[in-house]
Structures are given as structure tokens and as C-alpha cells.
Design an enzyme around this catalytic site. Structure first.
Site, PDB file in Angstrom:
ATOM      1  N   GLY A  70       8.642   4.360  -6.167  1.00 45.01           N
ATOM      2  CA  GLY A  70       8.211   5.729  -5.897  1.00 45.01           C
ATOM      3  C   GLY A  70       7.942   5.969  -4.426  1.00 45.01           C
ATOM      4  O   GLY A  70       8.249   7.039  -3.894  1.00 45.01           O
ATOM      5  N   ASP A  71       7.383   4.961  -3.746  1.00 44.02           N
ATOM      6  CA  ASP A  71       7.128   5.094  -2.309  1.00 44.02           C
ATOM      7  C   ASP A  71       8.437   5.164  -1.532  1.00 44.02           C
ATOM      8  O   ASP A  71       8.562   5.924  -0.568  1.00 44.02           O
ATOM      9  CB  ASP A  71       6.291   3.920  -1.809  1.00 44.02           C
ATOM     10  CG  ASP A  71       4.969   3.790  -2.528  1.00 44.02           C
ATOM     11  OD1 ASP A  71       4.428   4.829  -2.971  1.00 44.02           O
ATOM     12  OD2 ASP A  71       4.481   2.660  -2.664  1.00 44.02           O
ATOM     13  N   GLY A 127       0.862  -1.173   0.000  1.00 43.93           N
ATOM     14  CA  GLY A 127       0.000   0.000   0.000  1.00 43.93           C
ATOM     15  C   GLY A 127       0.894   1.217   0.000  1.00 43.93           C
ATOM     16  O   GLY A 127       1.873   1.274   0.767  1.00 43.93           O
ATOM     17  N   ALA A 128       0.611   2.179  -0.849  1.00 39.36           N
ATOM     18  CA  ALA A 128       1.526   3.308  -1.025  1.00 39.36           C
ATOM     19  C   ALA A 128       1.828   4.023   0.290  1.00 39.36           C
ATOM     20  O   ALA A 128       2.988   4.311   0.603  1.00 39.36           O
ATOM     21  CB  ALA A 128       0.951   4.293  -2.036  1.00 39.36           C
ATOM     22  N   ASN A 152       0.371  10.104  -7.454  1.00 43.83           N
ATOM     23  CA  ASN A 152       0.132   8.658  -7.492  1.00 43.83           C
ATOM     24  C   ASN A 152      -1.167   8.290  -8.211  1.00 43.83           C
ATOM     25  O   ASN A 152      -2.022   7.586  -7.652  1.00 43.83           O
ATOM     26  CB  ASN A 152       0.127   8.100  -6.065  1.00 43.83           C
ATOM     27  CG  ASN A 152       1.123   6.982  -5.879  1.00 43.83           C
ATOM     28  OD1 ASN A 152       1.478   6.296  -6.838  1.00 43.83           O
ATOM     29  ND2 ASN A 152       1.568   6.782  -4.664  1.00 43.83           N
ATOM     30  N   TYR A 153      -1.335   8.728  -9.438  1.00 43.18           N
ATOM     31  CA  TYR A 153      -2.550   8.438 -10.204  1.00 43.18           C
ATOM     32  C   TYR A 153      -2.598   6.965 -10.588  1.00 43.18           C
ATOM     33  O   TYR A 153      -1.616   6.401 -11.071  1.00 43.18           O
ATOM     34  CB  TYR A 153      -2.598   9.308 -11.463  1.00 43.18           C
ATOM     35  CG  TYR A 153      -3.712   8.925 -12.409  1.00 43.18           C
ATOM     36  CD1 TYR A 153      -5.038   9.076 -12.029  1.00 43.18           C
ATOM     37  CD2 TYR A 153      -3.442   8.411 -13.678  1.00 43.18           C
ATOM     38  CE1 TYR A 153      -6.068   8.722 -12.879  1.00 43.18           C
ATOM     39  CE2 TYR A 153      -4.455   8.070 -14.539  1.00 43.18           C
ATOM     40  CZ  TYR A 153      -5.775   8.214 -14.140  1.00 43.18           C
ATOM     41  OH  TYR A 153      -6.796   7.861 -14.988  1.00 43.18           O
ATOM     42  N   ARG A 154      -3.752   6.325 -10.380  1.00 41.88           N
ATOM     43  CA  ARG A 154      -3.973   4.933 -10.748  1.00 41.88           C
ATOM     44  C   ARG A 154      -5.140   4.850 -11.722  1.00 41.88           C
ATOM     45  O   ARG A 154      -6.294   5.037 -11.347  1.00 41.88           O
ATOM     46  CB  ARG A 154      -4.273   4.089  -9.499  1.00 41.88           C
ATOM     47  CG  ARG A 154      -3.104   3.967  -8.537  1.00 41.88           C
ATOM     48  CD  ARG A 154      -2.000   3.099  -9.118  1.00 41.88           C
ATOM     49  NE  ARG A 154      -0.921   2.882  -8.163  1.00 41.88           N
ATOM     50  CZ  ARG A 154       0.152   3.659  -8.070  1.00 41.88           C
ATOM     51  NH1 ARG A 154       0.285   4.698  -8.873  1.00 41.88           N
ATOM     52  NH2 ARG A 154       1.100   3.389  -7.189  1.00 41.88           N
TER      53      ARG A 154
END
Length: 312
Positions: free
Chosen positions: A253-254, A35-36, A165-167
Site C-alpha cells: 500500500g505504501d 514505517g508507512a 491506514n487503520y491499524r
């Protein structure tokens, strides 16, 4: 917890297929968590910072694993048990260079976050509140919770950090753009990829400068193998990526964000924050899993000082 990082969002079980090829032919699977926001919390804790995570998990074995793993990593906060199930993501490598991630999270415990889940005293005591653009996509109540936490932090003078953080599997760019723009406009620190910046702003000039026009004093553009650029208090920075062998790019990225925020909590200068962010992201991609490869200070030292691939 006072003076550290607080974050909130959804953490899920992570099923990862071994090997390369179609999922149906996988011979084995590993099970972990991902989870980010919790990745960032774990990353900050491993680098010596204080971190807390707020979220909902189900009353199931996966929820038990998430709670134990976060506690074991030294991440504090509010783990709320919900009557719904803990979300799940399934990851497999279709080819050597193509990674698929599927989500099973509609109606999950994590999507049922509500503003009342956020302890206001915890947010007000933090040095940084970190949120992402993932949680607002999960449900109307999750979106309201993120903005409630952000406004609570702003009113208390707490630094607000946002990773766009676009999904695309969670919502369309049309639906996401105005929400993410509103979130960025409320932030002090913003992280985005070049494509994410364009989603928020539309096509145009340099992304860091344009995002800064919305209000953030610190804008960091994560650009994968090209490294990163940043505009911090009006000063431009650029750091090249490190040359490493990529095993699993998910979570890089996290790790980058965790490195930057851990150094910010420690009072480091912008150049040091960015250097640690680059190194943390590089280390994370060398290990399978979302959070397993998040480095400690000793790990970063070994990466930056290594002259061969044998540690004796």
C-alpha cells in the site's frame, strides 16, 4: 526540498523471521527498517521525486540505521534523536498465506512526536504533505502533531494527502473513526481500502463517492488483488491489478501511494498516476521487507515489459 513531498511519522526497526512456521522455530532473521510514511518517502525518492521525512528515533543502533538508510535513499528532513528507544516490529509467516506483524512501540521515540518537531518552513515549501492514520494512534502528542502539520499545510495552500491506514493493534475502530474522519475531511487526496472507508463512514454506497463528500478532490480506493478505483475531480477511474508472485504483502500500500504521489509531483494525468501506483505496489510485493522492494523507474519499466523471468 521545495516543491516536493514532506511526511512525518514513526519508523521502526524490522525483525523478519526467515521461512514459514511458528516464530519460536525460526532459524534466522533479517533486520531492516519499516514505517508507512518513510516507506512512501523512499518510494517517491526512488521514482525521482524530492522527499523529506520528519520523525523521532532513539539514540541507539536502530536509530542510527534509520538515519543512514533514509540519507542513503536521498530522503531529507528532520531526524530528531530522542532519549527513548526506537520502536520495533517483528514479522513472521505462520503459514504460507498468513503473515503476523507484532509491534513493540508503546512509549517509543516515534510516539513522542510533538508539534514543535515540525519545521513550519519545510511544510510551507512542500508541494504535498503526506500523513497517515497510523501516527495519530501512537499518542496524544503524535495526534496533535499530525493535525498541526495538516493545518500548517492547508494555511499555506499545500496539498494534503492522507492514507487512512487503520491499524487495529494500535486503537479500536470506535476510537479511530472520528479522528480519521476529521483527518480525511482536511485532505485534498485520500487513500483507503474498502474496509477503511467503511470504518470512517459507516456502511453505505460507493466508498470513493462517499469519502469525496467529506471534501477531498481525489479519492483512491486500494483494493489489493482487485486493483483500484478512484474518483478524481469528479471523474471515475478503475485500474486492474498486475499478476505477480507475492512474496511479502507488507508495504504494498505504501508503494502504491508513493507511485501515485510521485507521478502527481511530476504533473502526470490521473490515469498515469494510477497506473504507476498499481505497478509500484505490484513490484513491492515481489521482494521481502517493508521498503526494500520499492521500485525505481527502471524497475517499473522491466516489470511492465517483461516477457519471461530471465533478465539478460
Amino acid at each position: 526540498m521545495s516543491g516536493g513531498l514532506v511526511t512525518l511519522g514513526e519508523t521502526m526497526g524490522l525483525v523478519a523471521a526467515d521461512g514459514i512456521g511458528p516464530l519460536e522455530y525460526a532459524r534466522g532473521f533479517a533486520f531492516g527498517i519499516g514505517g508507512a510514511e518513510s516507506n512512501v518517502a523512499i518510494g517517491v525518492a526512488r521514482l525521482g521525486g524530492s522527499a523529506a521525512w520528519i520523525g523521532r528515533v532513539g539514540r541507539d543502533a536502530t536509530g542510527d540505521l534509520i538515519e543512514r538508510r533514509l540519507r542513503g535513499e536521498g530522503v531529507r528532513g528532520a531526524v530528531i534523536r530522542d532519549s527513548s528507544f526506537t520502536g520495533l516490529m517483528v514479522k513472521h509467516r505462520r503459514t504460507g498465506g498468513l503473515l503476523h506483524v507484532d509491534y513493540h512501540r508503546a512509549g517509543s521515540a516515534g510516539s513522542r512526536l510533538v508539534p514543535a518537531d515540525v519545521p513550519p518552513g519545510v511544510v510551507r515549501a512542500a508541494a504535498i504533505l503526506h500523513v497517515t492514520g497510523i501516527t495519530p494512534a501512537l499518542s496524544d502528542t503524535a495526534r496533535a502533531t499530525v493535525f498541526h502539520a495538516v493545518e500548517t499545510a492547508r494555511a499555506a495552500g499545500v496539498t494534503v494527502s492522507v492514507d487512512v491506514n487503520y491499524r487495529s493493534k494500535l486503537w479500536s475502530s470506535y476510537d479511530a473513526a472520528p479522528v480519521l474522519r476529521d483527518l480525511v475531511a482536511r485532505a485534498n487526496v485520500v487513500f483507503a481500502g474498502p474496509d477503511e472507508a467503511e470504518l470512517v463512514l459507516g456502511p453505505g454506497g460507493p466508498p470513493a463517492e462517499r469519502l469525496a463528500e467529506l471534501g477531498p478532490a481525489e479519492v483512491v480506493i486500494k483494493d489489493g488483488a482487485r486493483g483500484c478505483t478512484a474518483l478524481i475531480a469528479g471523474e471515475r477511474h478503475a485500474v486492474k491489478a498486475l499478476d505477480v508472485t507475492v512474496v511479502d504483502p507488507v508495504g504494498a500500500g505504501d508503494a502504491f501511494v508513493a507511485g501515485y504521489l510521485a507521478e502527481r509531483l511530476a504533473g502526470a494525468a490521473p490515469a498515469e498516476r494510477l497506473g504507476t501506483a498499481i505497478a509500484a505496489g505490484a513490484f513491492a510485493v515481489t521482494v521481502p521487507g517493508d521498503c526494500e522492494g520499492l521500485p525505481t523507474r527502471a524497475d517499473l519499466a522491466s516489470l511492465l515489459s517483461a516477457t519471461d523471468n530471465v533478465a539478460r
